[in-house]
Design an enzyme around this catalytic site. Structure first.
Site, PDB file in Angstrom:
ATOM      1  CE1 TYR A   1      -3.735   2.285  -0.055  1.00 43.91           C
ATOM      2  CE2 TYR A   1      -2.426   3.513   1.885  1.00 43.91           C
ATOM      3  CZ  TYR A   1      -3.621   3.606   0.641  1.00 43.91           C
ATOM      4  OH  TYR A   1      -4.145   4.446   0.749  1.00 43.91           O
TER       5      TYR A   1
ATOM      6  CD  GLN B   1     -11.434   3.046   0.034  1.00 48.92           C
ATOM      7  OE1 GLN B   1     -11.661   3.057   1.312  1.00 48.92           O
ATOM      8  NE2 GLN B   1     -11.435   4.246  -0.549  1.00 48.92           N
TER       9      GLN B   1
ATOM     10  CG  ASN C   1      -5.666   7.217   6.068  1.00 46.49           C
ATOM     11  OD1 ASN C   1      -5.829   6.067   6.189  1.00 46.49           O
ATOM     12  ND2 ASN C   1      -6.414   7.913   5.431  1.00 46.49           N
TER      13      ASN C   1
ATOM     14  CB  SER D   1       7.397   8.715  12.307  1.00 48.72           C
ATOM     15  OG  SER D   1       8.759   8.253  11.818  1.00 48.72           O
TER      16      SER D   1
ATOM     17  CD  GLN E   1      10.649  10.965  13.091  1.00 48.90           C
ATOM     18  OE1 GLN E   1      11.534  10.388  12.578  1.00 48.90           O
ATOM     19  NE2 GLN E   1       9.514  10.916  12.669  1.00 48.90           N
TER      20      GLN E   1
ATOM     21  CG  HIS F   1       7.927  12.170   9.234  1.00 49.81           C
ATOM     22  ND1 HIS F   1       7.850  11.654   7.841  1.00 49.81           N
ATOM     23  CD2 HIS F   1       9.144  11.644   9.366  1.00 49.81           C
ATOM     24  CE1 HIS F   1       8.513  11.026   7.211  1.00 49.81           C
ATOM     25  NE2 HIS F   1       9.693  10.988   8.307  1.00 49.81           N
TER      26      HIS F   1
ATOM     27  CD  GLU G   1       9.902   4.764  12.940  1.00 50.25           C
ATOM     28  OE1 GLU G   1       9.454   5.828  13.508  1.00 50.25           O
ATOM     29  OE2 GLU G   1       9.517   4.351  11.686  1.00 50.25           O
ATOM     30  CG  HIS G   2      14.054   6.698  12.834  1.00 54.56           C
ATOM     31  ND1 HIS G   2      12.698   7.101  12.743  1.00 54.56           N
ATOM     32  CD2 HIS G   2      14.284   5.928  11.749  1.00 54.56           C
ATOM     33  CE1 HIS G   2      12.252   6.727  11.539  1.00 54.56           C
ATOM     34  NE2 HIS G   2      13.122   5.961  10.951  1.00 54.56           N
TER      35      HIS G   2
ATOM     36  CG  ASP H   1      13.961   8.525   6.666  1.00 54.46           C
ATOM     37  OD1 ASP H   1      13.622   7.398   7.488  1.00 54.46           O
ATOM     38  OD2 ASP H   1      13.807   9.750   7.296  1.00 54.46           O
TER      39      ASP H   1
ATOM     40  CG  HIS I   1       0.585 -37.616  19.099  1.00 51.58           C
ATOM     41  ND1 HIS I   1      -0.816 -37.488  18.908  1.00 51.58           N
ATOM     42  CD2 HIS I   1       1.130 -36.532  18.641  1.00 51.58           C
ATOM     43  CE1 HIS I   1      -0.999 -36.157  18.423  1.00 51.58           C
ATOM     44  NE2 HIS I   1       0.004 -35.670  18.318  1.00 51.58           N
TER      45      HIS I   1
END
Lengths: 431, 431
Positions: free
Chosen positions: A124, A186, A209, A233, A255, A258, A322-323, A356, A415
């Site tokens: 996506y 969708q 989003n 982020s 950062q 964003h 994250e970073h 990035d 078994h």
């Protein structure tokens, strides 16, 4: 900017807590969208496209002409830039897959794992204000290296019914031909369940989003897997007095631009560096086109003075950013102590934007503290490792009696019997 | 047993569909349990234990005396059996982690990934009718090899307030000391959010009933990760006329005894083998203690005759079985064509129970078709791979201009500026 001077350790966990993400609000809306796509397929996509994208499409399929046409609409300089990024990402991601040799666990028992690509994956790519073609590099390159057979891209059209040429160009050079003009929840539903036009996939990747995020959360309950749970982020910078405040300020602002919910943290053992960075931020913000967004994110940011760099590392491990940028003179030593982070940037020239776009590492990373238990996207995200075992007659004699005893102790007689019939057979063959 | 002779290919997908799992029913019940544990901690655990386990516990903590005492309550023969299984599992899982060497993606840019254990993991071990000590081996051994710092086990007590000695013995030999007497959804919630007694963990592993499964699904929304989504256990056997019907029957029944919802599929190109296997199943069922469970599971099983072994592989890839046994004369050749499966058993002596207990592979595997996008549990399930990059002055000169162009094209000016300030600095240093 919240400046916090030497917070006591028992306050650290509270400082590491991210703002709560409201989750349930969208539930009903997104469930309805998913259900509509499940039941009416393409028709639902057309309806939602008209409603949300303000365009009535006759087809979602991006034509080969549209892909080919994008080539002329990207500057040669940008093509070369994309080429550098592509090569570095390919080099790093190609080295991530190794077939493991078979292991003889006991004489007669060979075990191994085989890397097999996920056959069908969906990527996506958000539309909106900026064309995130870098995300295509980050997702499609490892998918190609893994050997995924079907790679599908969904991305929303603009109001004229077109997809940004940078997105088409980047997909095109990677050989991706199944591109569909549909976005939002969708699009996620279409890839999860399939429609008349859009093929069903087994795993879905990519940012989006809150509707996209919620849809990715919900489709997991039907066994379609996703790359990572989503959150805003983040960057955490650890700097000492050797750091250049201009670099630190630029990294923090990059950062912050964003989104207003971006998380920005500076940890330092130098009060001087902290103060200089704050001044430098004011200066740099003035020149920034997205300064309103960045300013709002910076209002919620944390600038924390701690006793030592070891304290900074300890705080960062609790935060699990994250970073993580380590801009100190002894970054090598500090980097060994990192336990929780998505991607780490070492030294004064390693800005987050390097990762990035073009250093070669992946930019799809765990946010919101998820780095405590998740890794970022890698070539491994596009494969499965299937276990194999081959047990010979000798092998079943070596492990069979142990299996019989253990199965019996777990009250699983059938078994046990699957071994017993084989041991008896071998006994008879011998006699 | 449903015997299906040469179904046309357009019916295969329907045959591959598992029975729908009802998901939403338990939602409210489990949400309430989770919320109670979140808000009242230990008190909720005590209340639920009284209600569900029929025991009022003064403490959930398994004492070191209880663990030590279990040693005398396990037979020497069973200890040796567990030892064989343990060594094989250790051997296979120790080979799974390799540190990757750093890659120079372009001169001046070094990238690498570092394996770091998940610091805190929780293992859920069901109680109930059978003590699943084999699951402790399958989860705790890779956790130990990965180097997880805190390994917590939750398992429900019996009505006398005790934990089965086999579970304590197995945990004990692996050096696990944090064992708590609590089960069900409340145990999952306790490990996800922590209580006064039970430490919070970052990732939760292990099988369980529908309450446990639902709780594992729900806590993911708060960023606690889990091993795998759950579904009923499955085996698919591919056999040709060379196969011994007694072995095939034993393998199918061993899967069927797991529960009435177990999925059992036989694919063959030999009508004779199919018929002989059916007769053999009737015979073996008579001697089985859990024959009611197995019979019910077998009522829903599929015995399918197909045109060729290649068709069998194609069908199996669509089904994506948790366990796949290939009992044919050319199993090597067929095994190369496998795309979707959890764990594969090759040749006539490779029964599924070998992998369940002692061959060395992991028995925590993707069910319900999830093998299309998930791998089974491995040592990698207990680690994260953190990306690192170190960019030198030369490095940022090599990739900086590309980053500037790409960031600008994505309308992220501050991302560009983080590079620009560094390139300008280097320019000034040179002059």
């Amino acid at each position: 900017m919240k400046t916090i001077i030497l917070p006591p350790e028992d306050k650290w966990d509270a400082l590491c807590t991210r703002p709560a993400i409201l989750k349930s609000e969208l539930d009903d809306v997104v469930r309805k969208i998913i259900n509509d796509v499940k039941t009416t397929g393409d028709k639902a996509l057309i309806d939602y496209s008209e409603r949300f994208d303000k365009i009535k499409l006759s087809t979602f399929i991006v034509s080969q002409e549209e892909i080919a046409g994008s080539v002329q609409r990207v500057s040669e300089k940008l093509k070369s830039a994309i080429d550098i990024a592509r090569k570095n990402i390919e080099k790093f991601h190609a080295a991530q897959l190794k077939q493991e040799p078979p292991i003889q666990t006991i004489p007669g028992v060979m075990c191994w794992r085989k890397n097999v690509p996920v056959e069908k994956v969906g990527l996506y790519i958000p539309g909106g204000s900026a064309p995130l073609f870098s995300t295509i590099l980050m997702l499609a390159i490892p998918a190609k290296i893994a050997g995924c057979r079907d790679i599908v891209i969904c991305t929303p059209p603009d109001k004229a019914g077109n997809v940004n040429p940078l997105i088409l160009y980047t997909a095109g050079i990677l050989g991706i031909t199944k591109i569909y003009k549909t976005g939002g929840a969708q699009a996620i539903a279409a890839m999860a369940y399939g429609t008349q036009t859009i093929p069903k996939v087994f795993k879905i990747f990519g940012p989006g989003n809150q509707y996209v995020t919620k849809a990715k959360e919900l489709i997991q309950q039907d066994g379609i897997s996703i790359d990572l749970p989503a959150g805003p982020s983040e960057v955490l910078v650890i700097a000492d007095k050797s750091a250049n405040p201009e670099f630190i300020a630029a990294d923090l602002i990059s950062q912050a631009e964003h989104g207003t919910d971006s998380q920005v943290v500076l940890l330092t053992d130098s009060k001087e560096l902290l103060e200089k960075t704050c001044s430098e931020i004011e200066l740099q913000l003035k020149a920034l086109p997205r300064k309103e967004i960045a300013s709002e994110a910076l209002d919620n940011s944390l600038f924390i003075l701690l006793d030592s760099l070891d304290d900074c590392i300890e705080f960062s491990n609790r935060y699990a950013p994250e970073h993580l940028i380590i801009n100190t003179s002894d970054f090598q030593l500090l980097s060994e102590k990192i336990i929780n982070a998505g991607s780490v940037f070492l030294g004064k020239y390693s800005c987050e934007s390097a990762g990035d776009y073009a250093s070669g590492t992946n930019h799809t990373l765990p946010t919101n503290g998820f780095a405590r238990s998740y890794s970022g996207v890698s070539t491994e995200s596009f494969i499965r490792k299937i276990s194999f075992q081959e047990v010979s007659g000798k092998g079943i004699k070596n492990i069979g009696p142990a299996i019989e005893l253990m199965a019996e102790a777990e009250l699983l007689r059938a078994h046990k019997n699957a071994v017993t019939v084989r041991l008896k057979y071998l006994e008879n063959v011998r006699n």
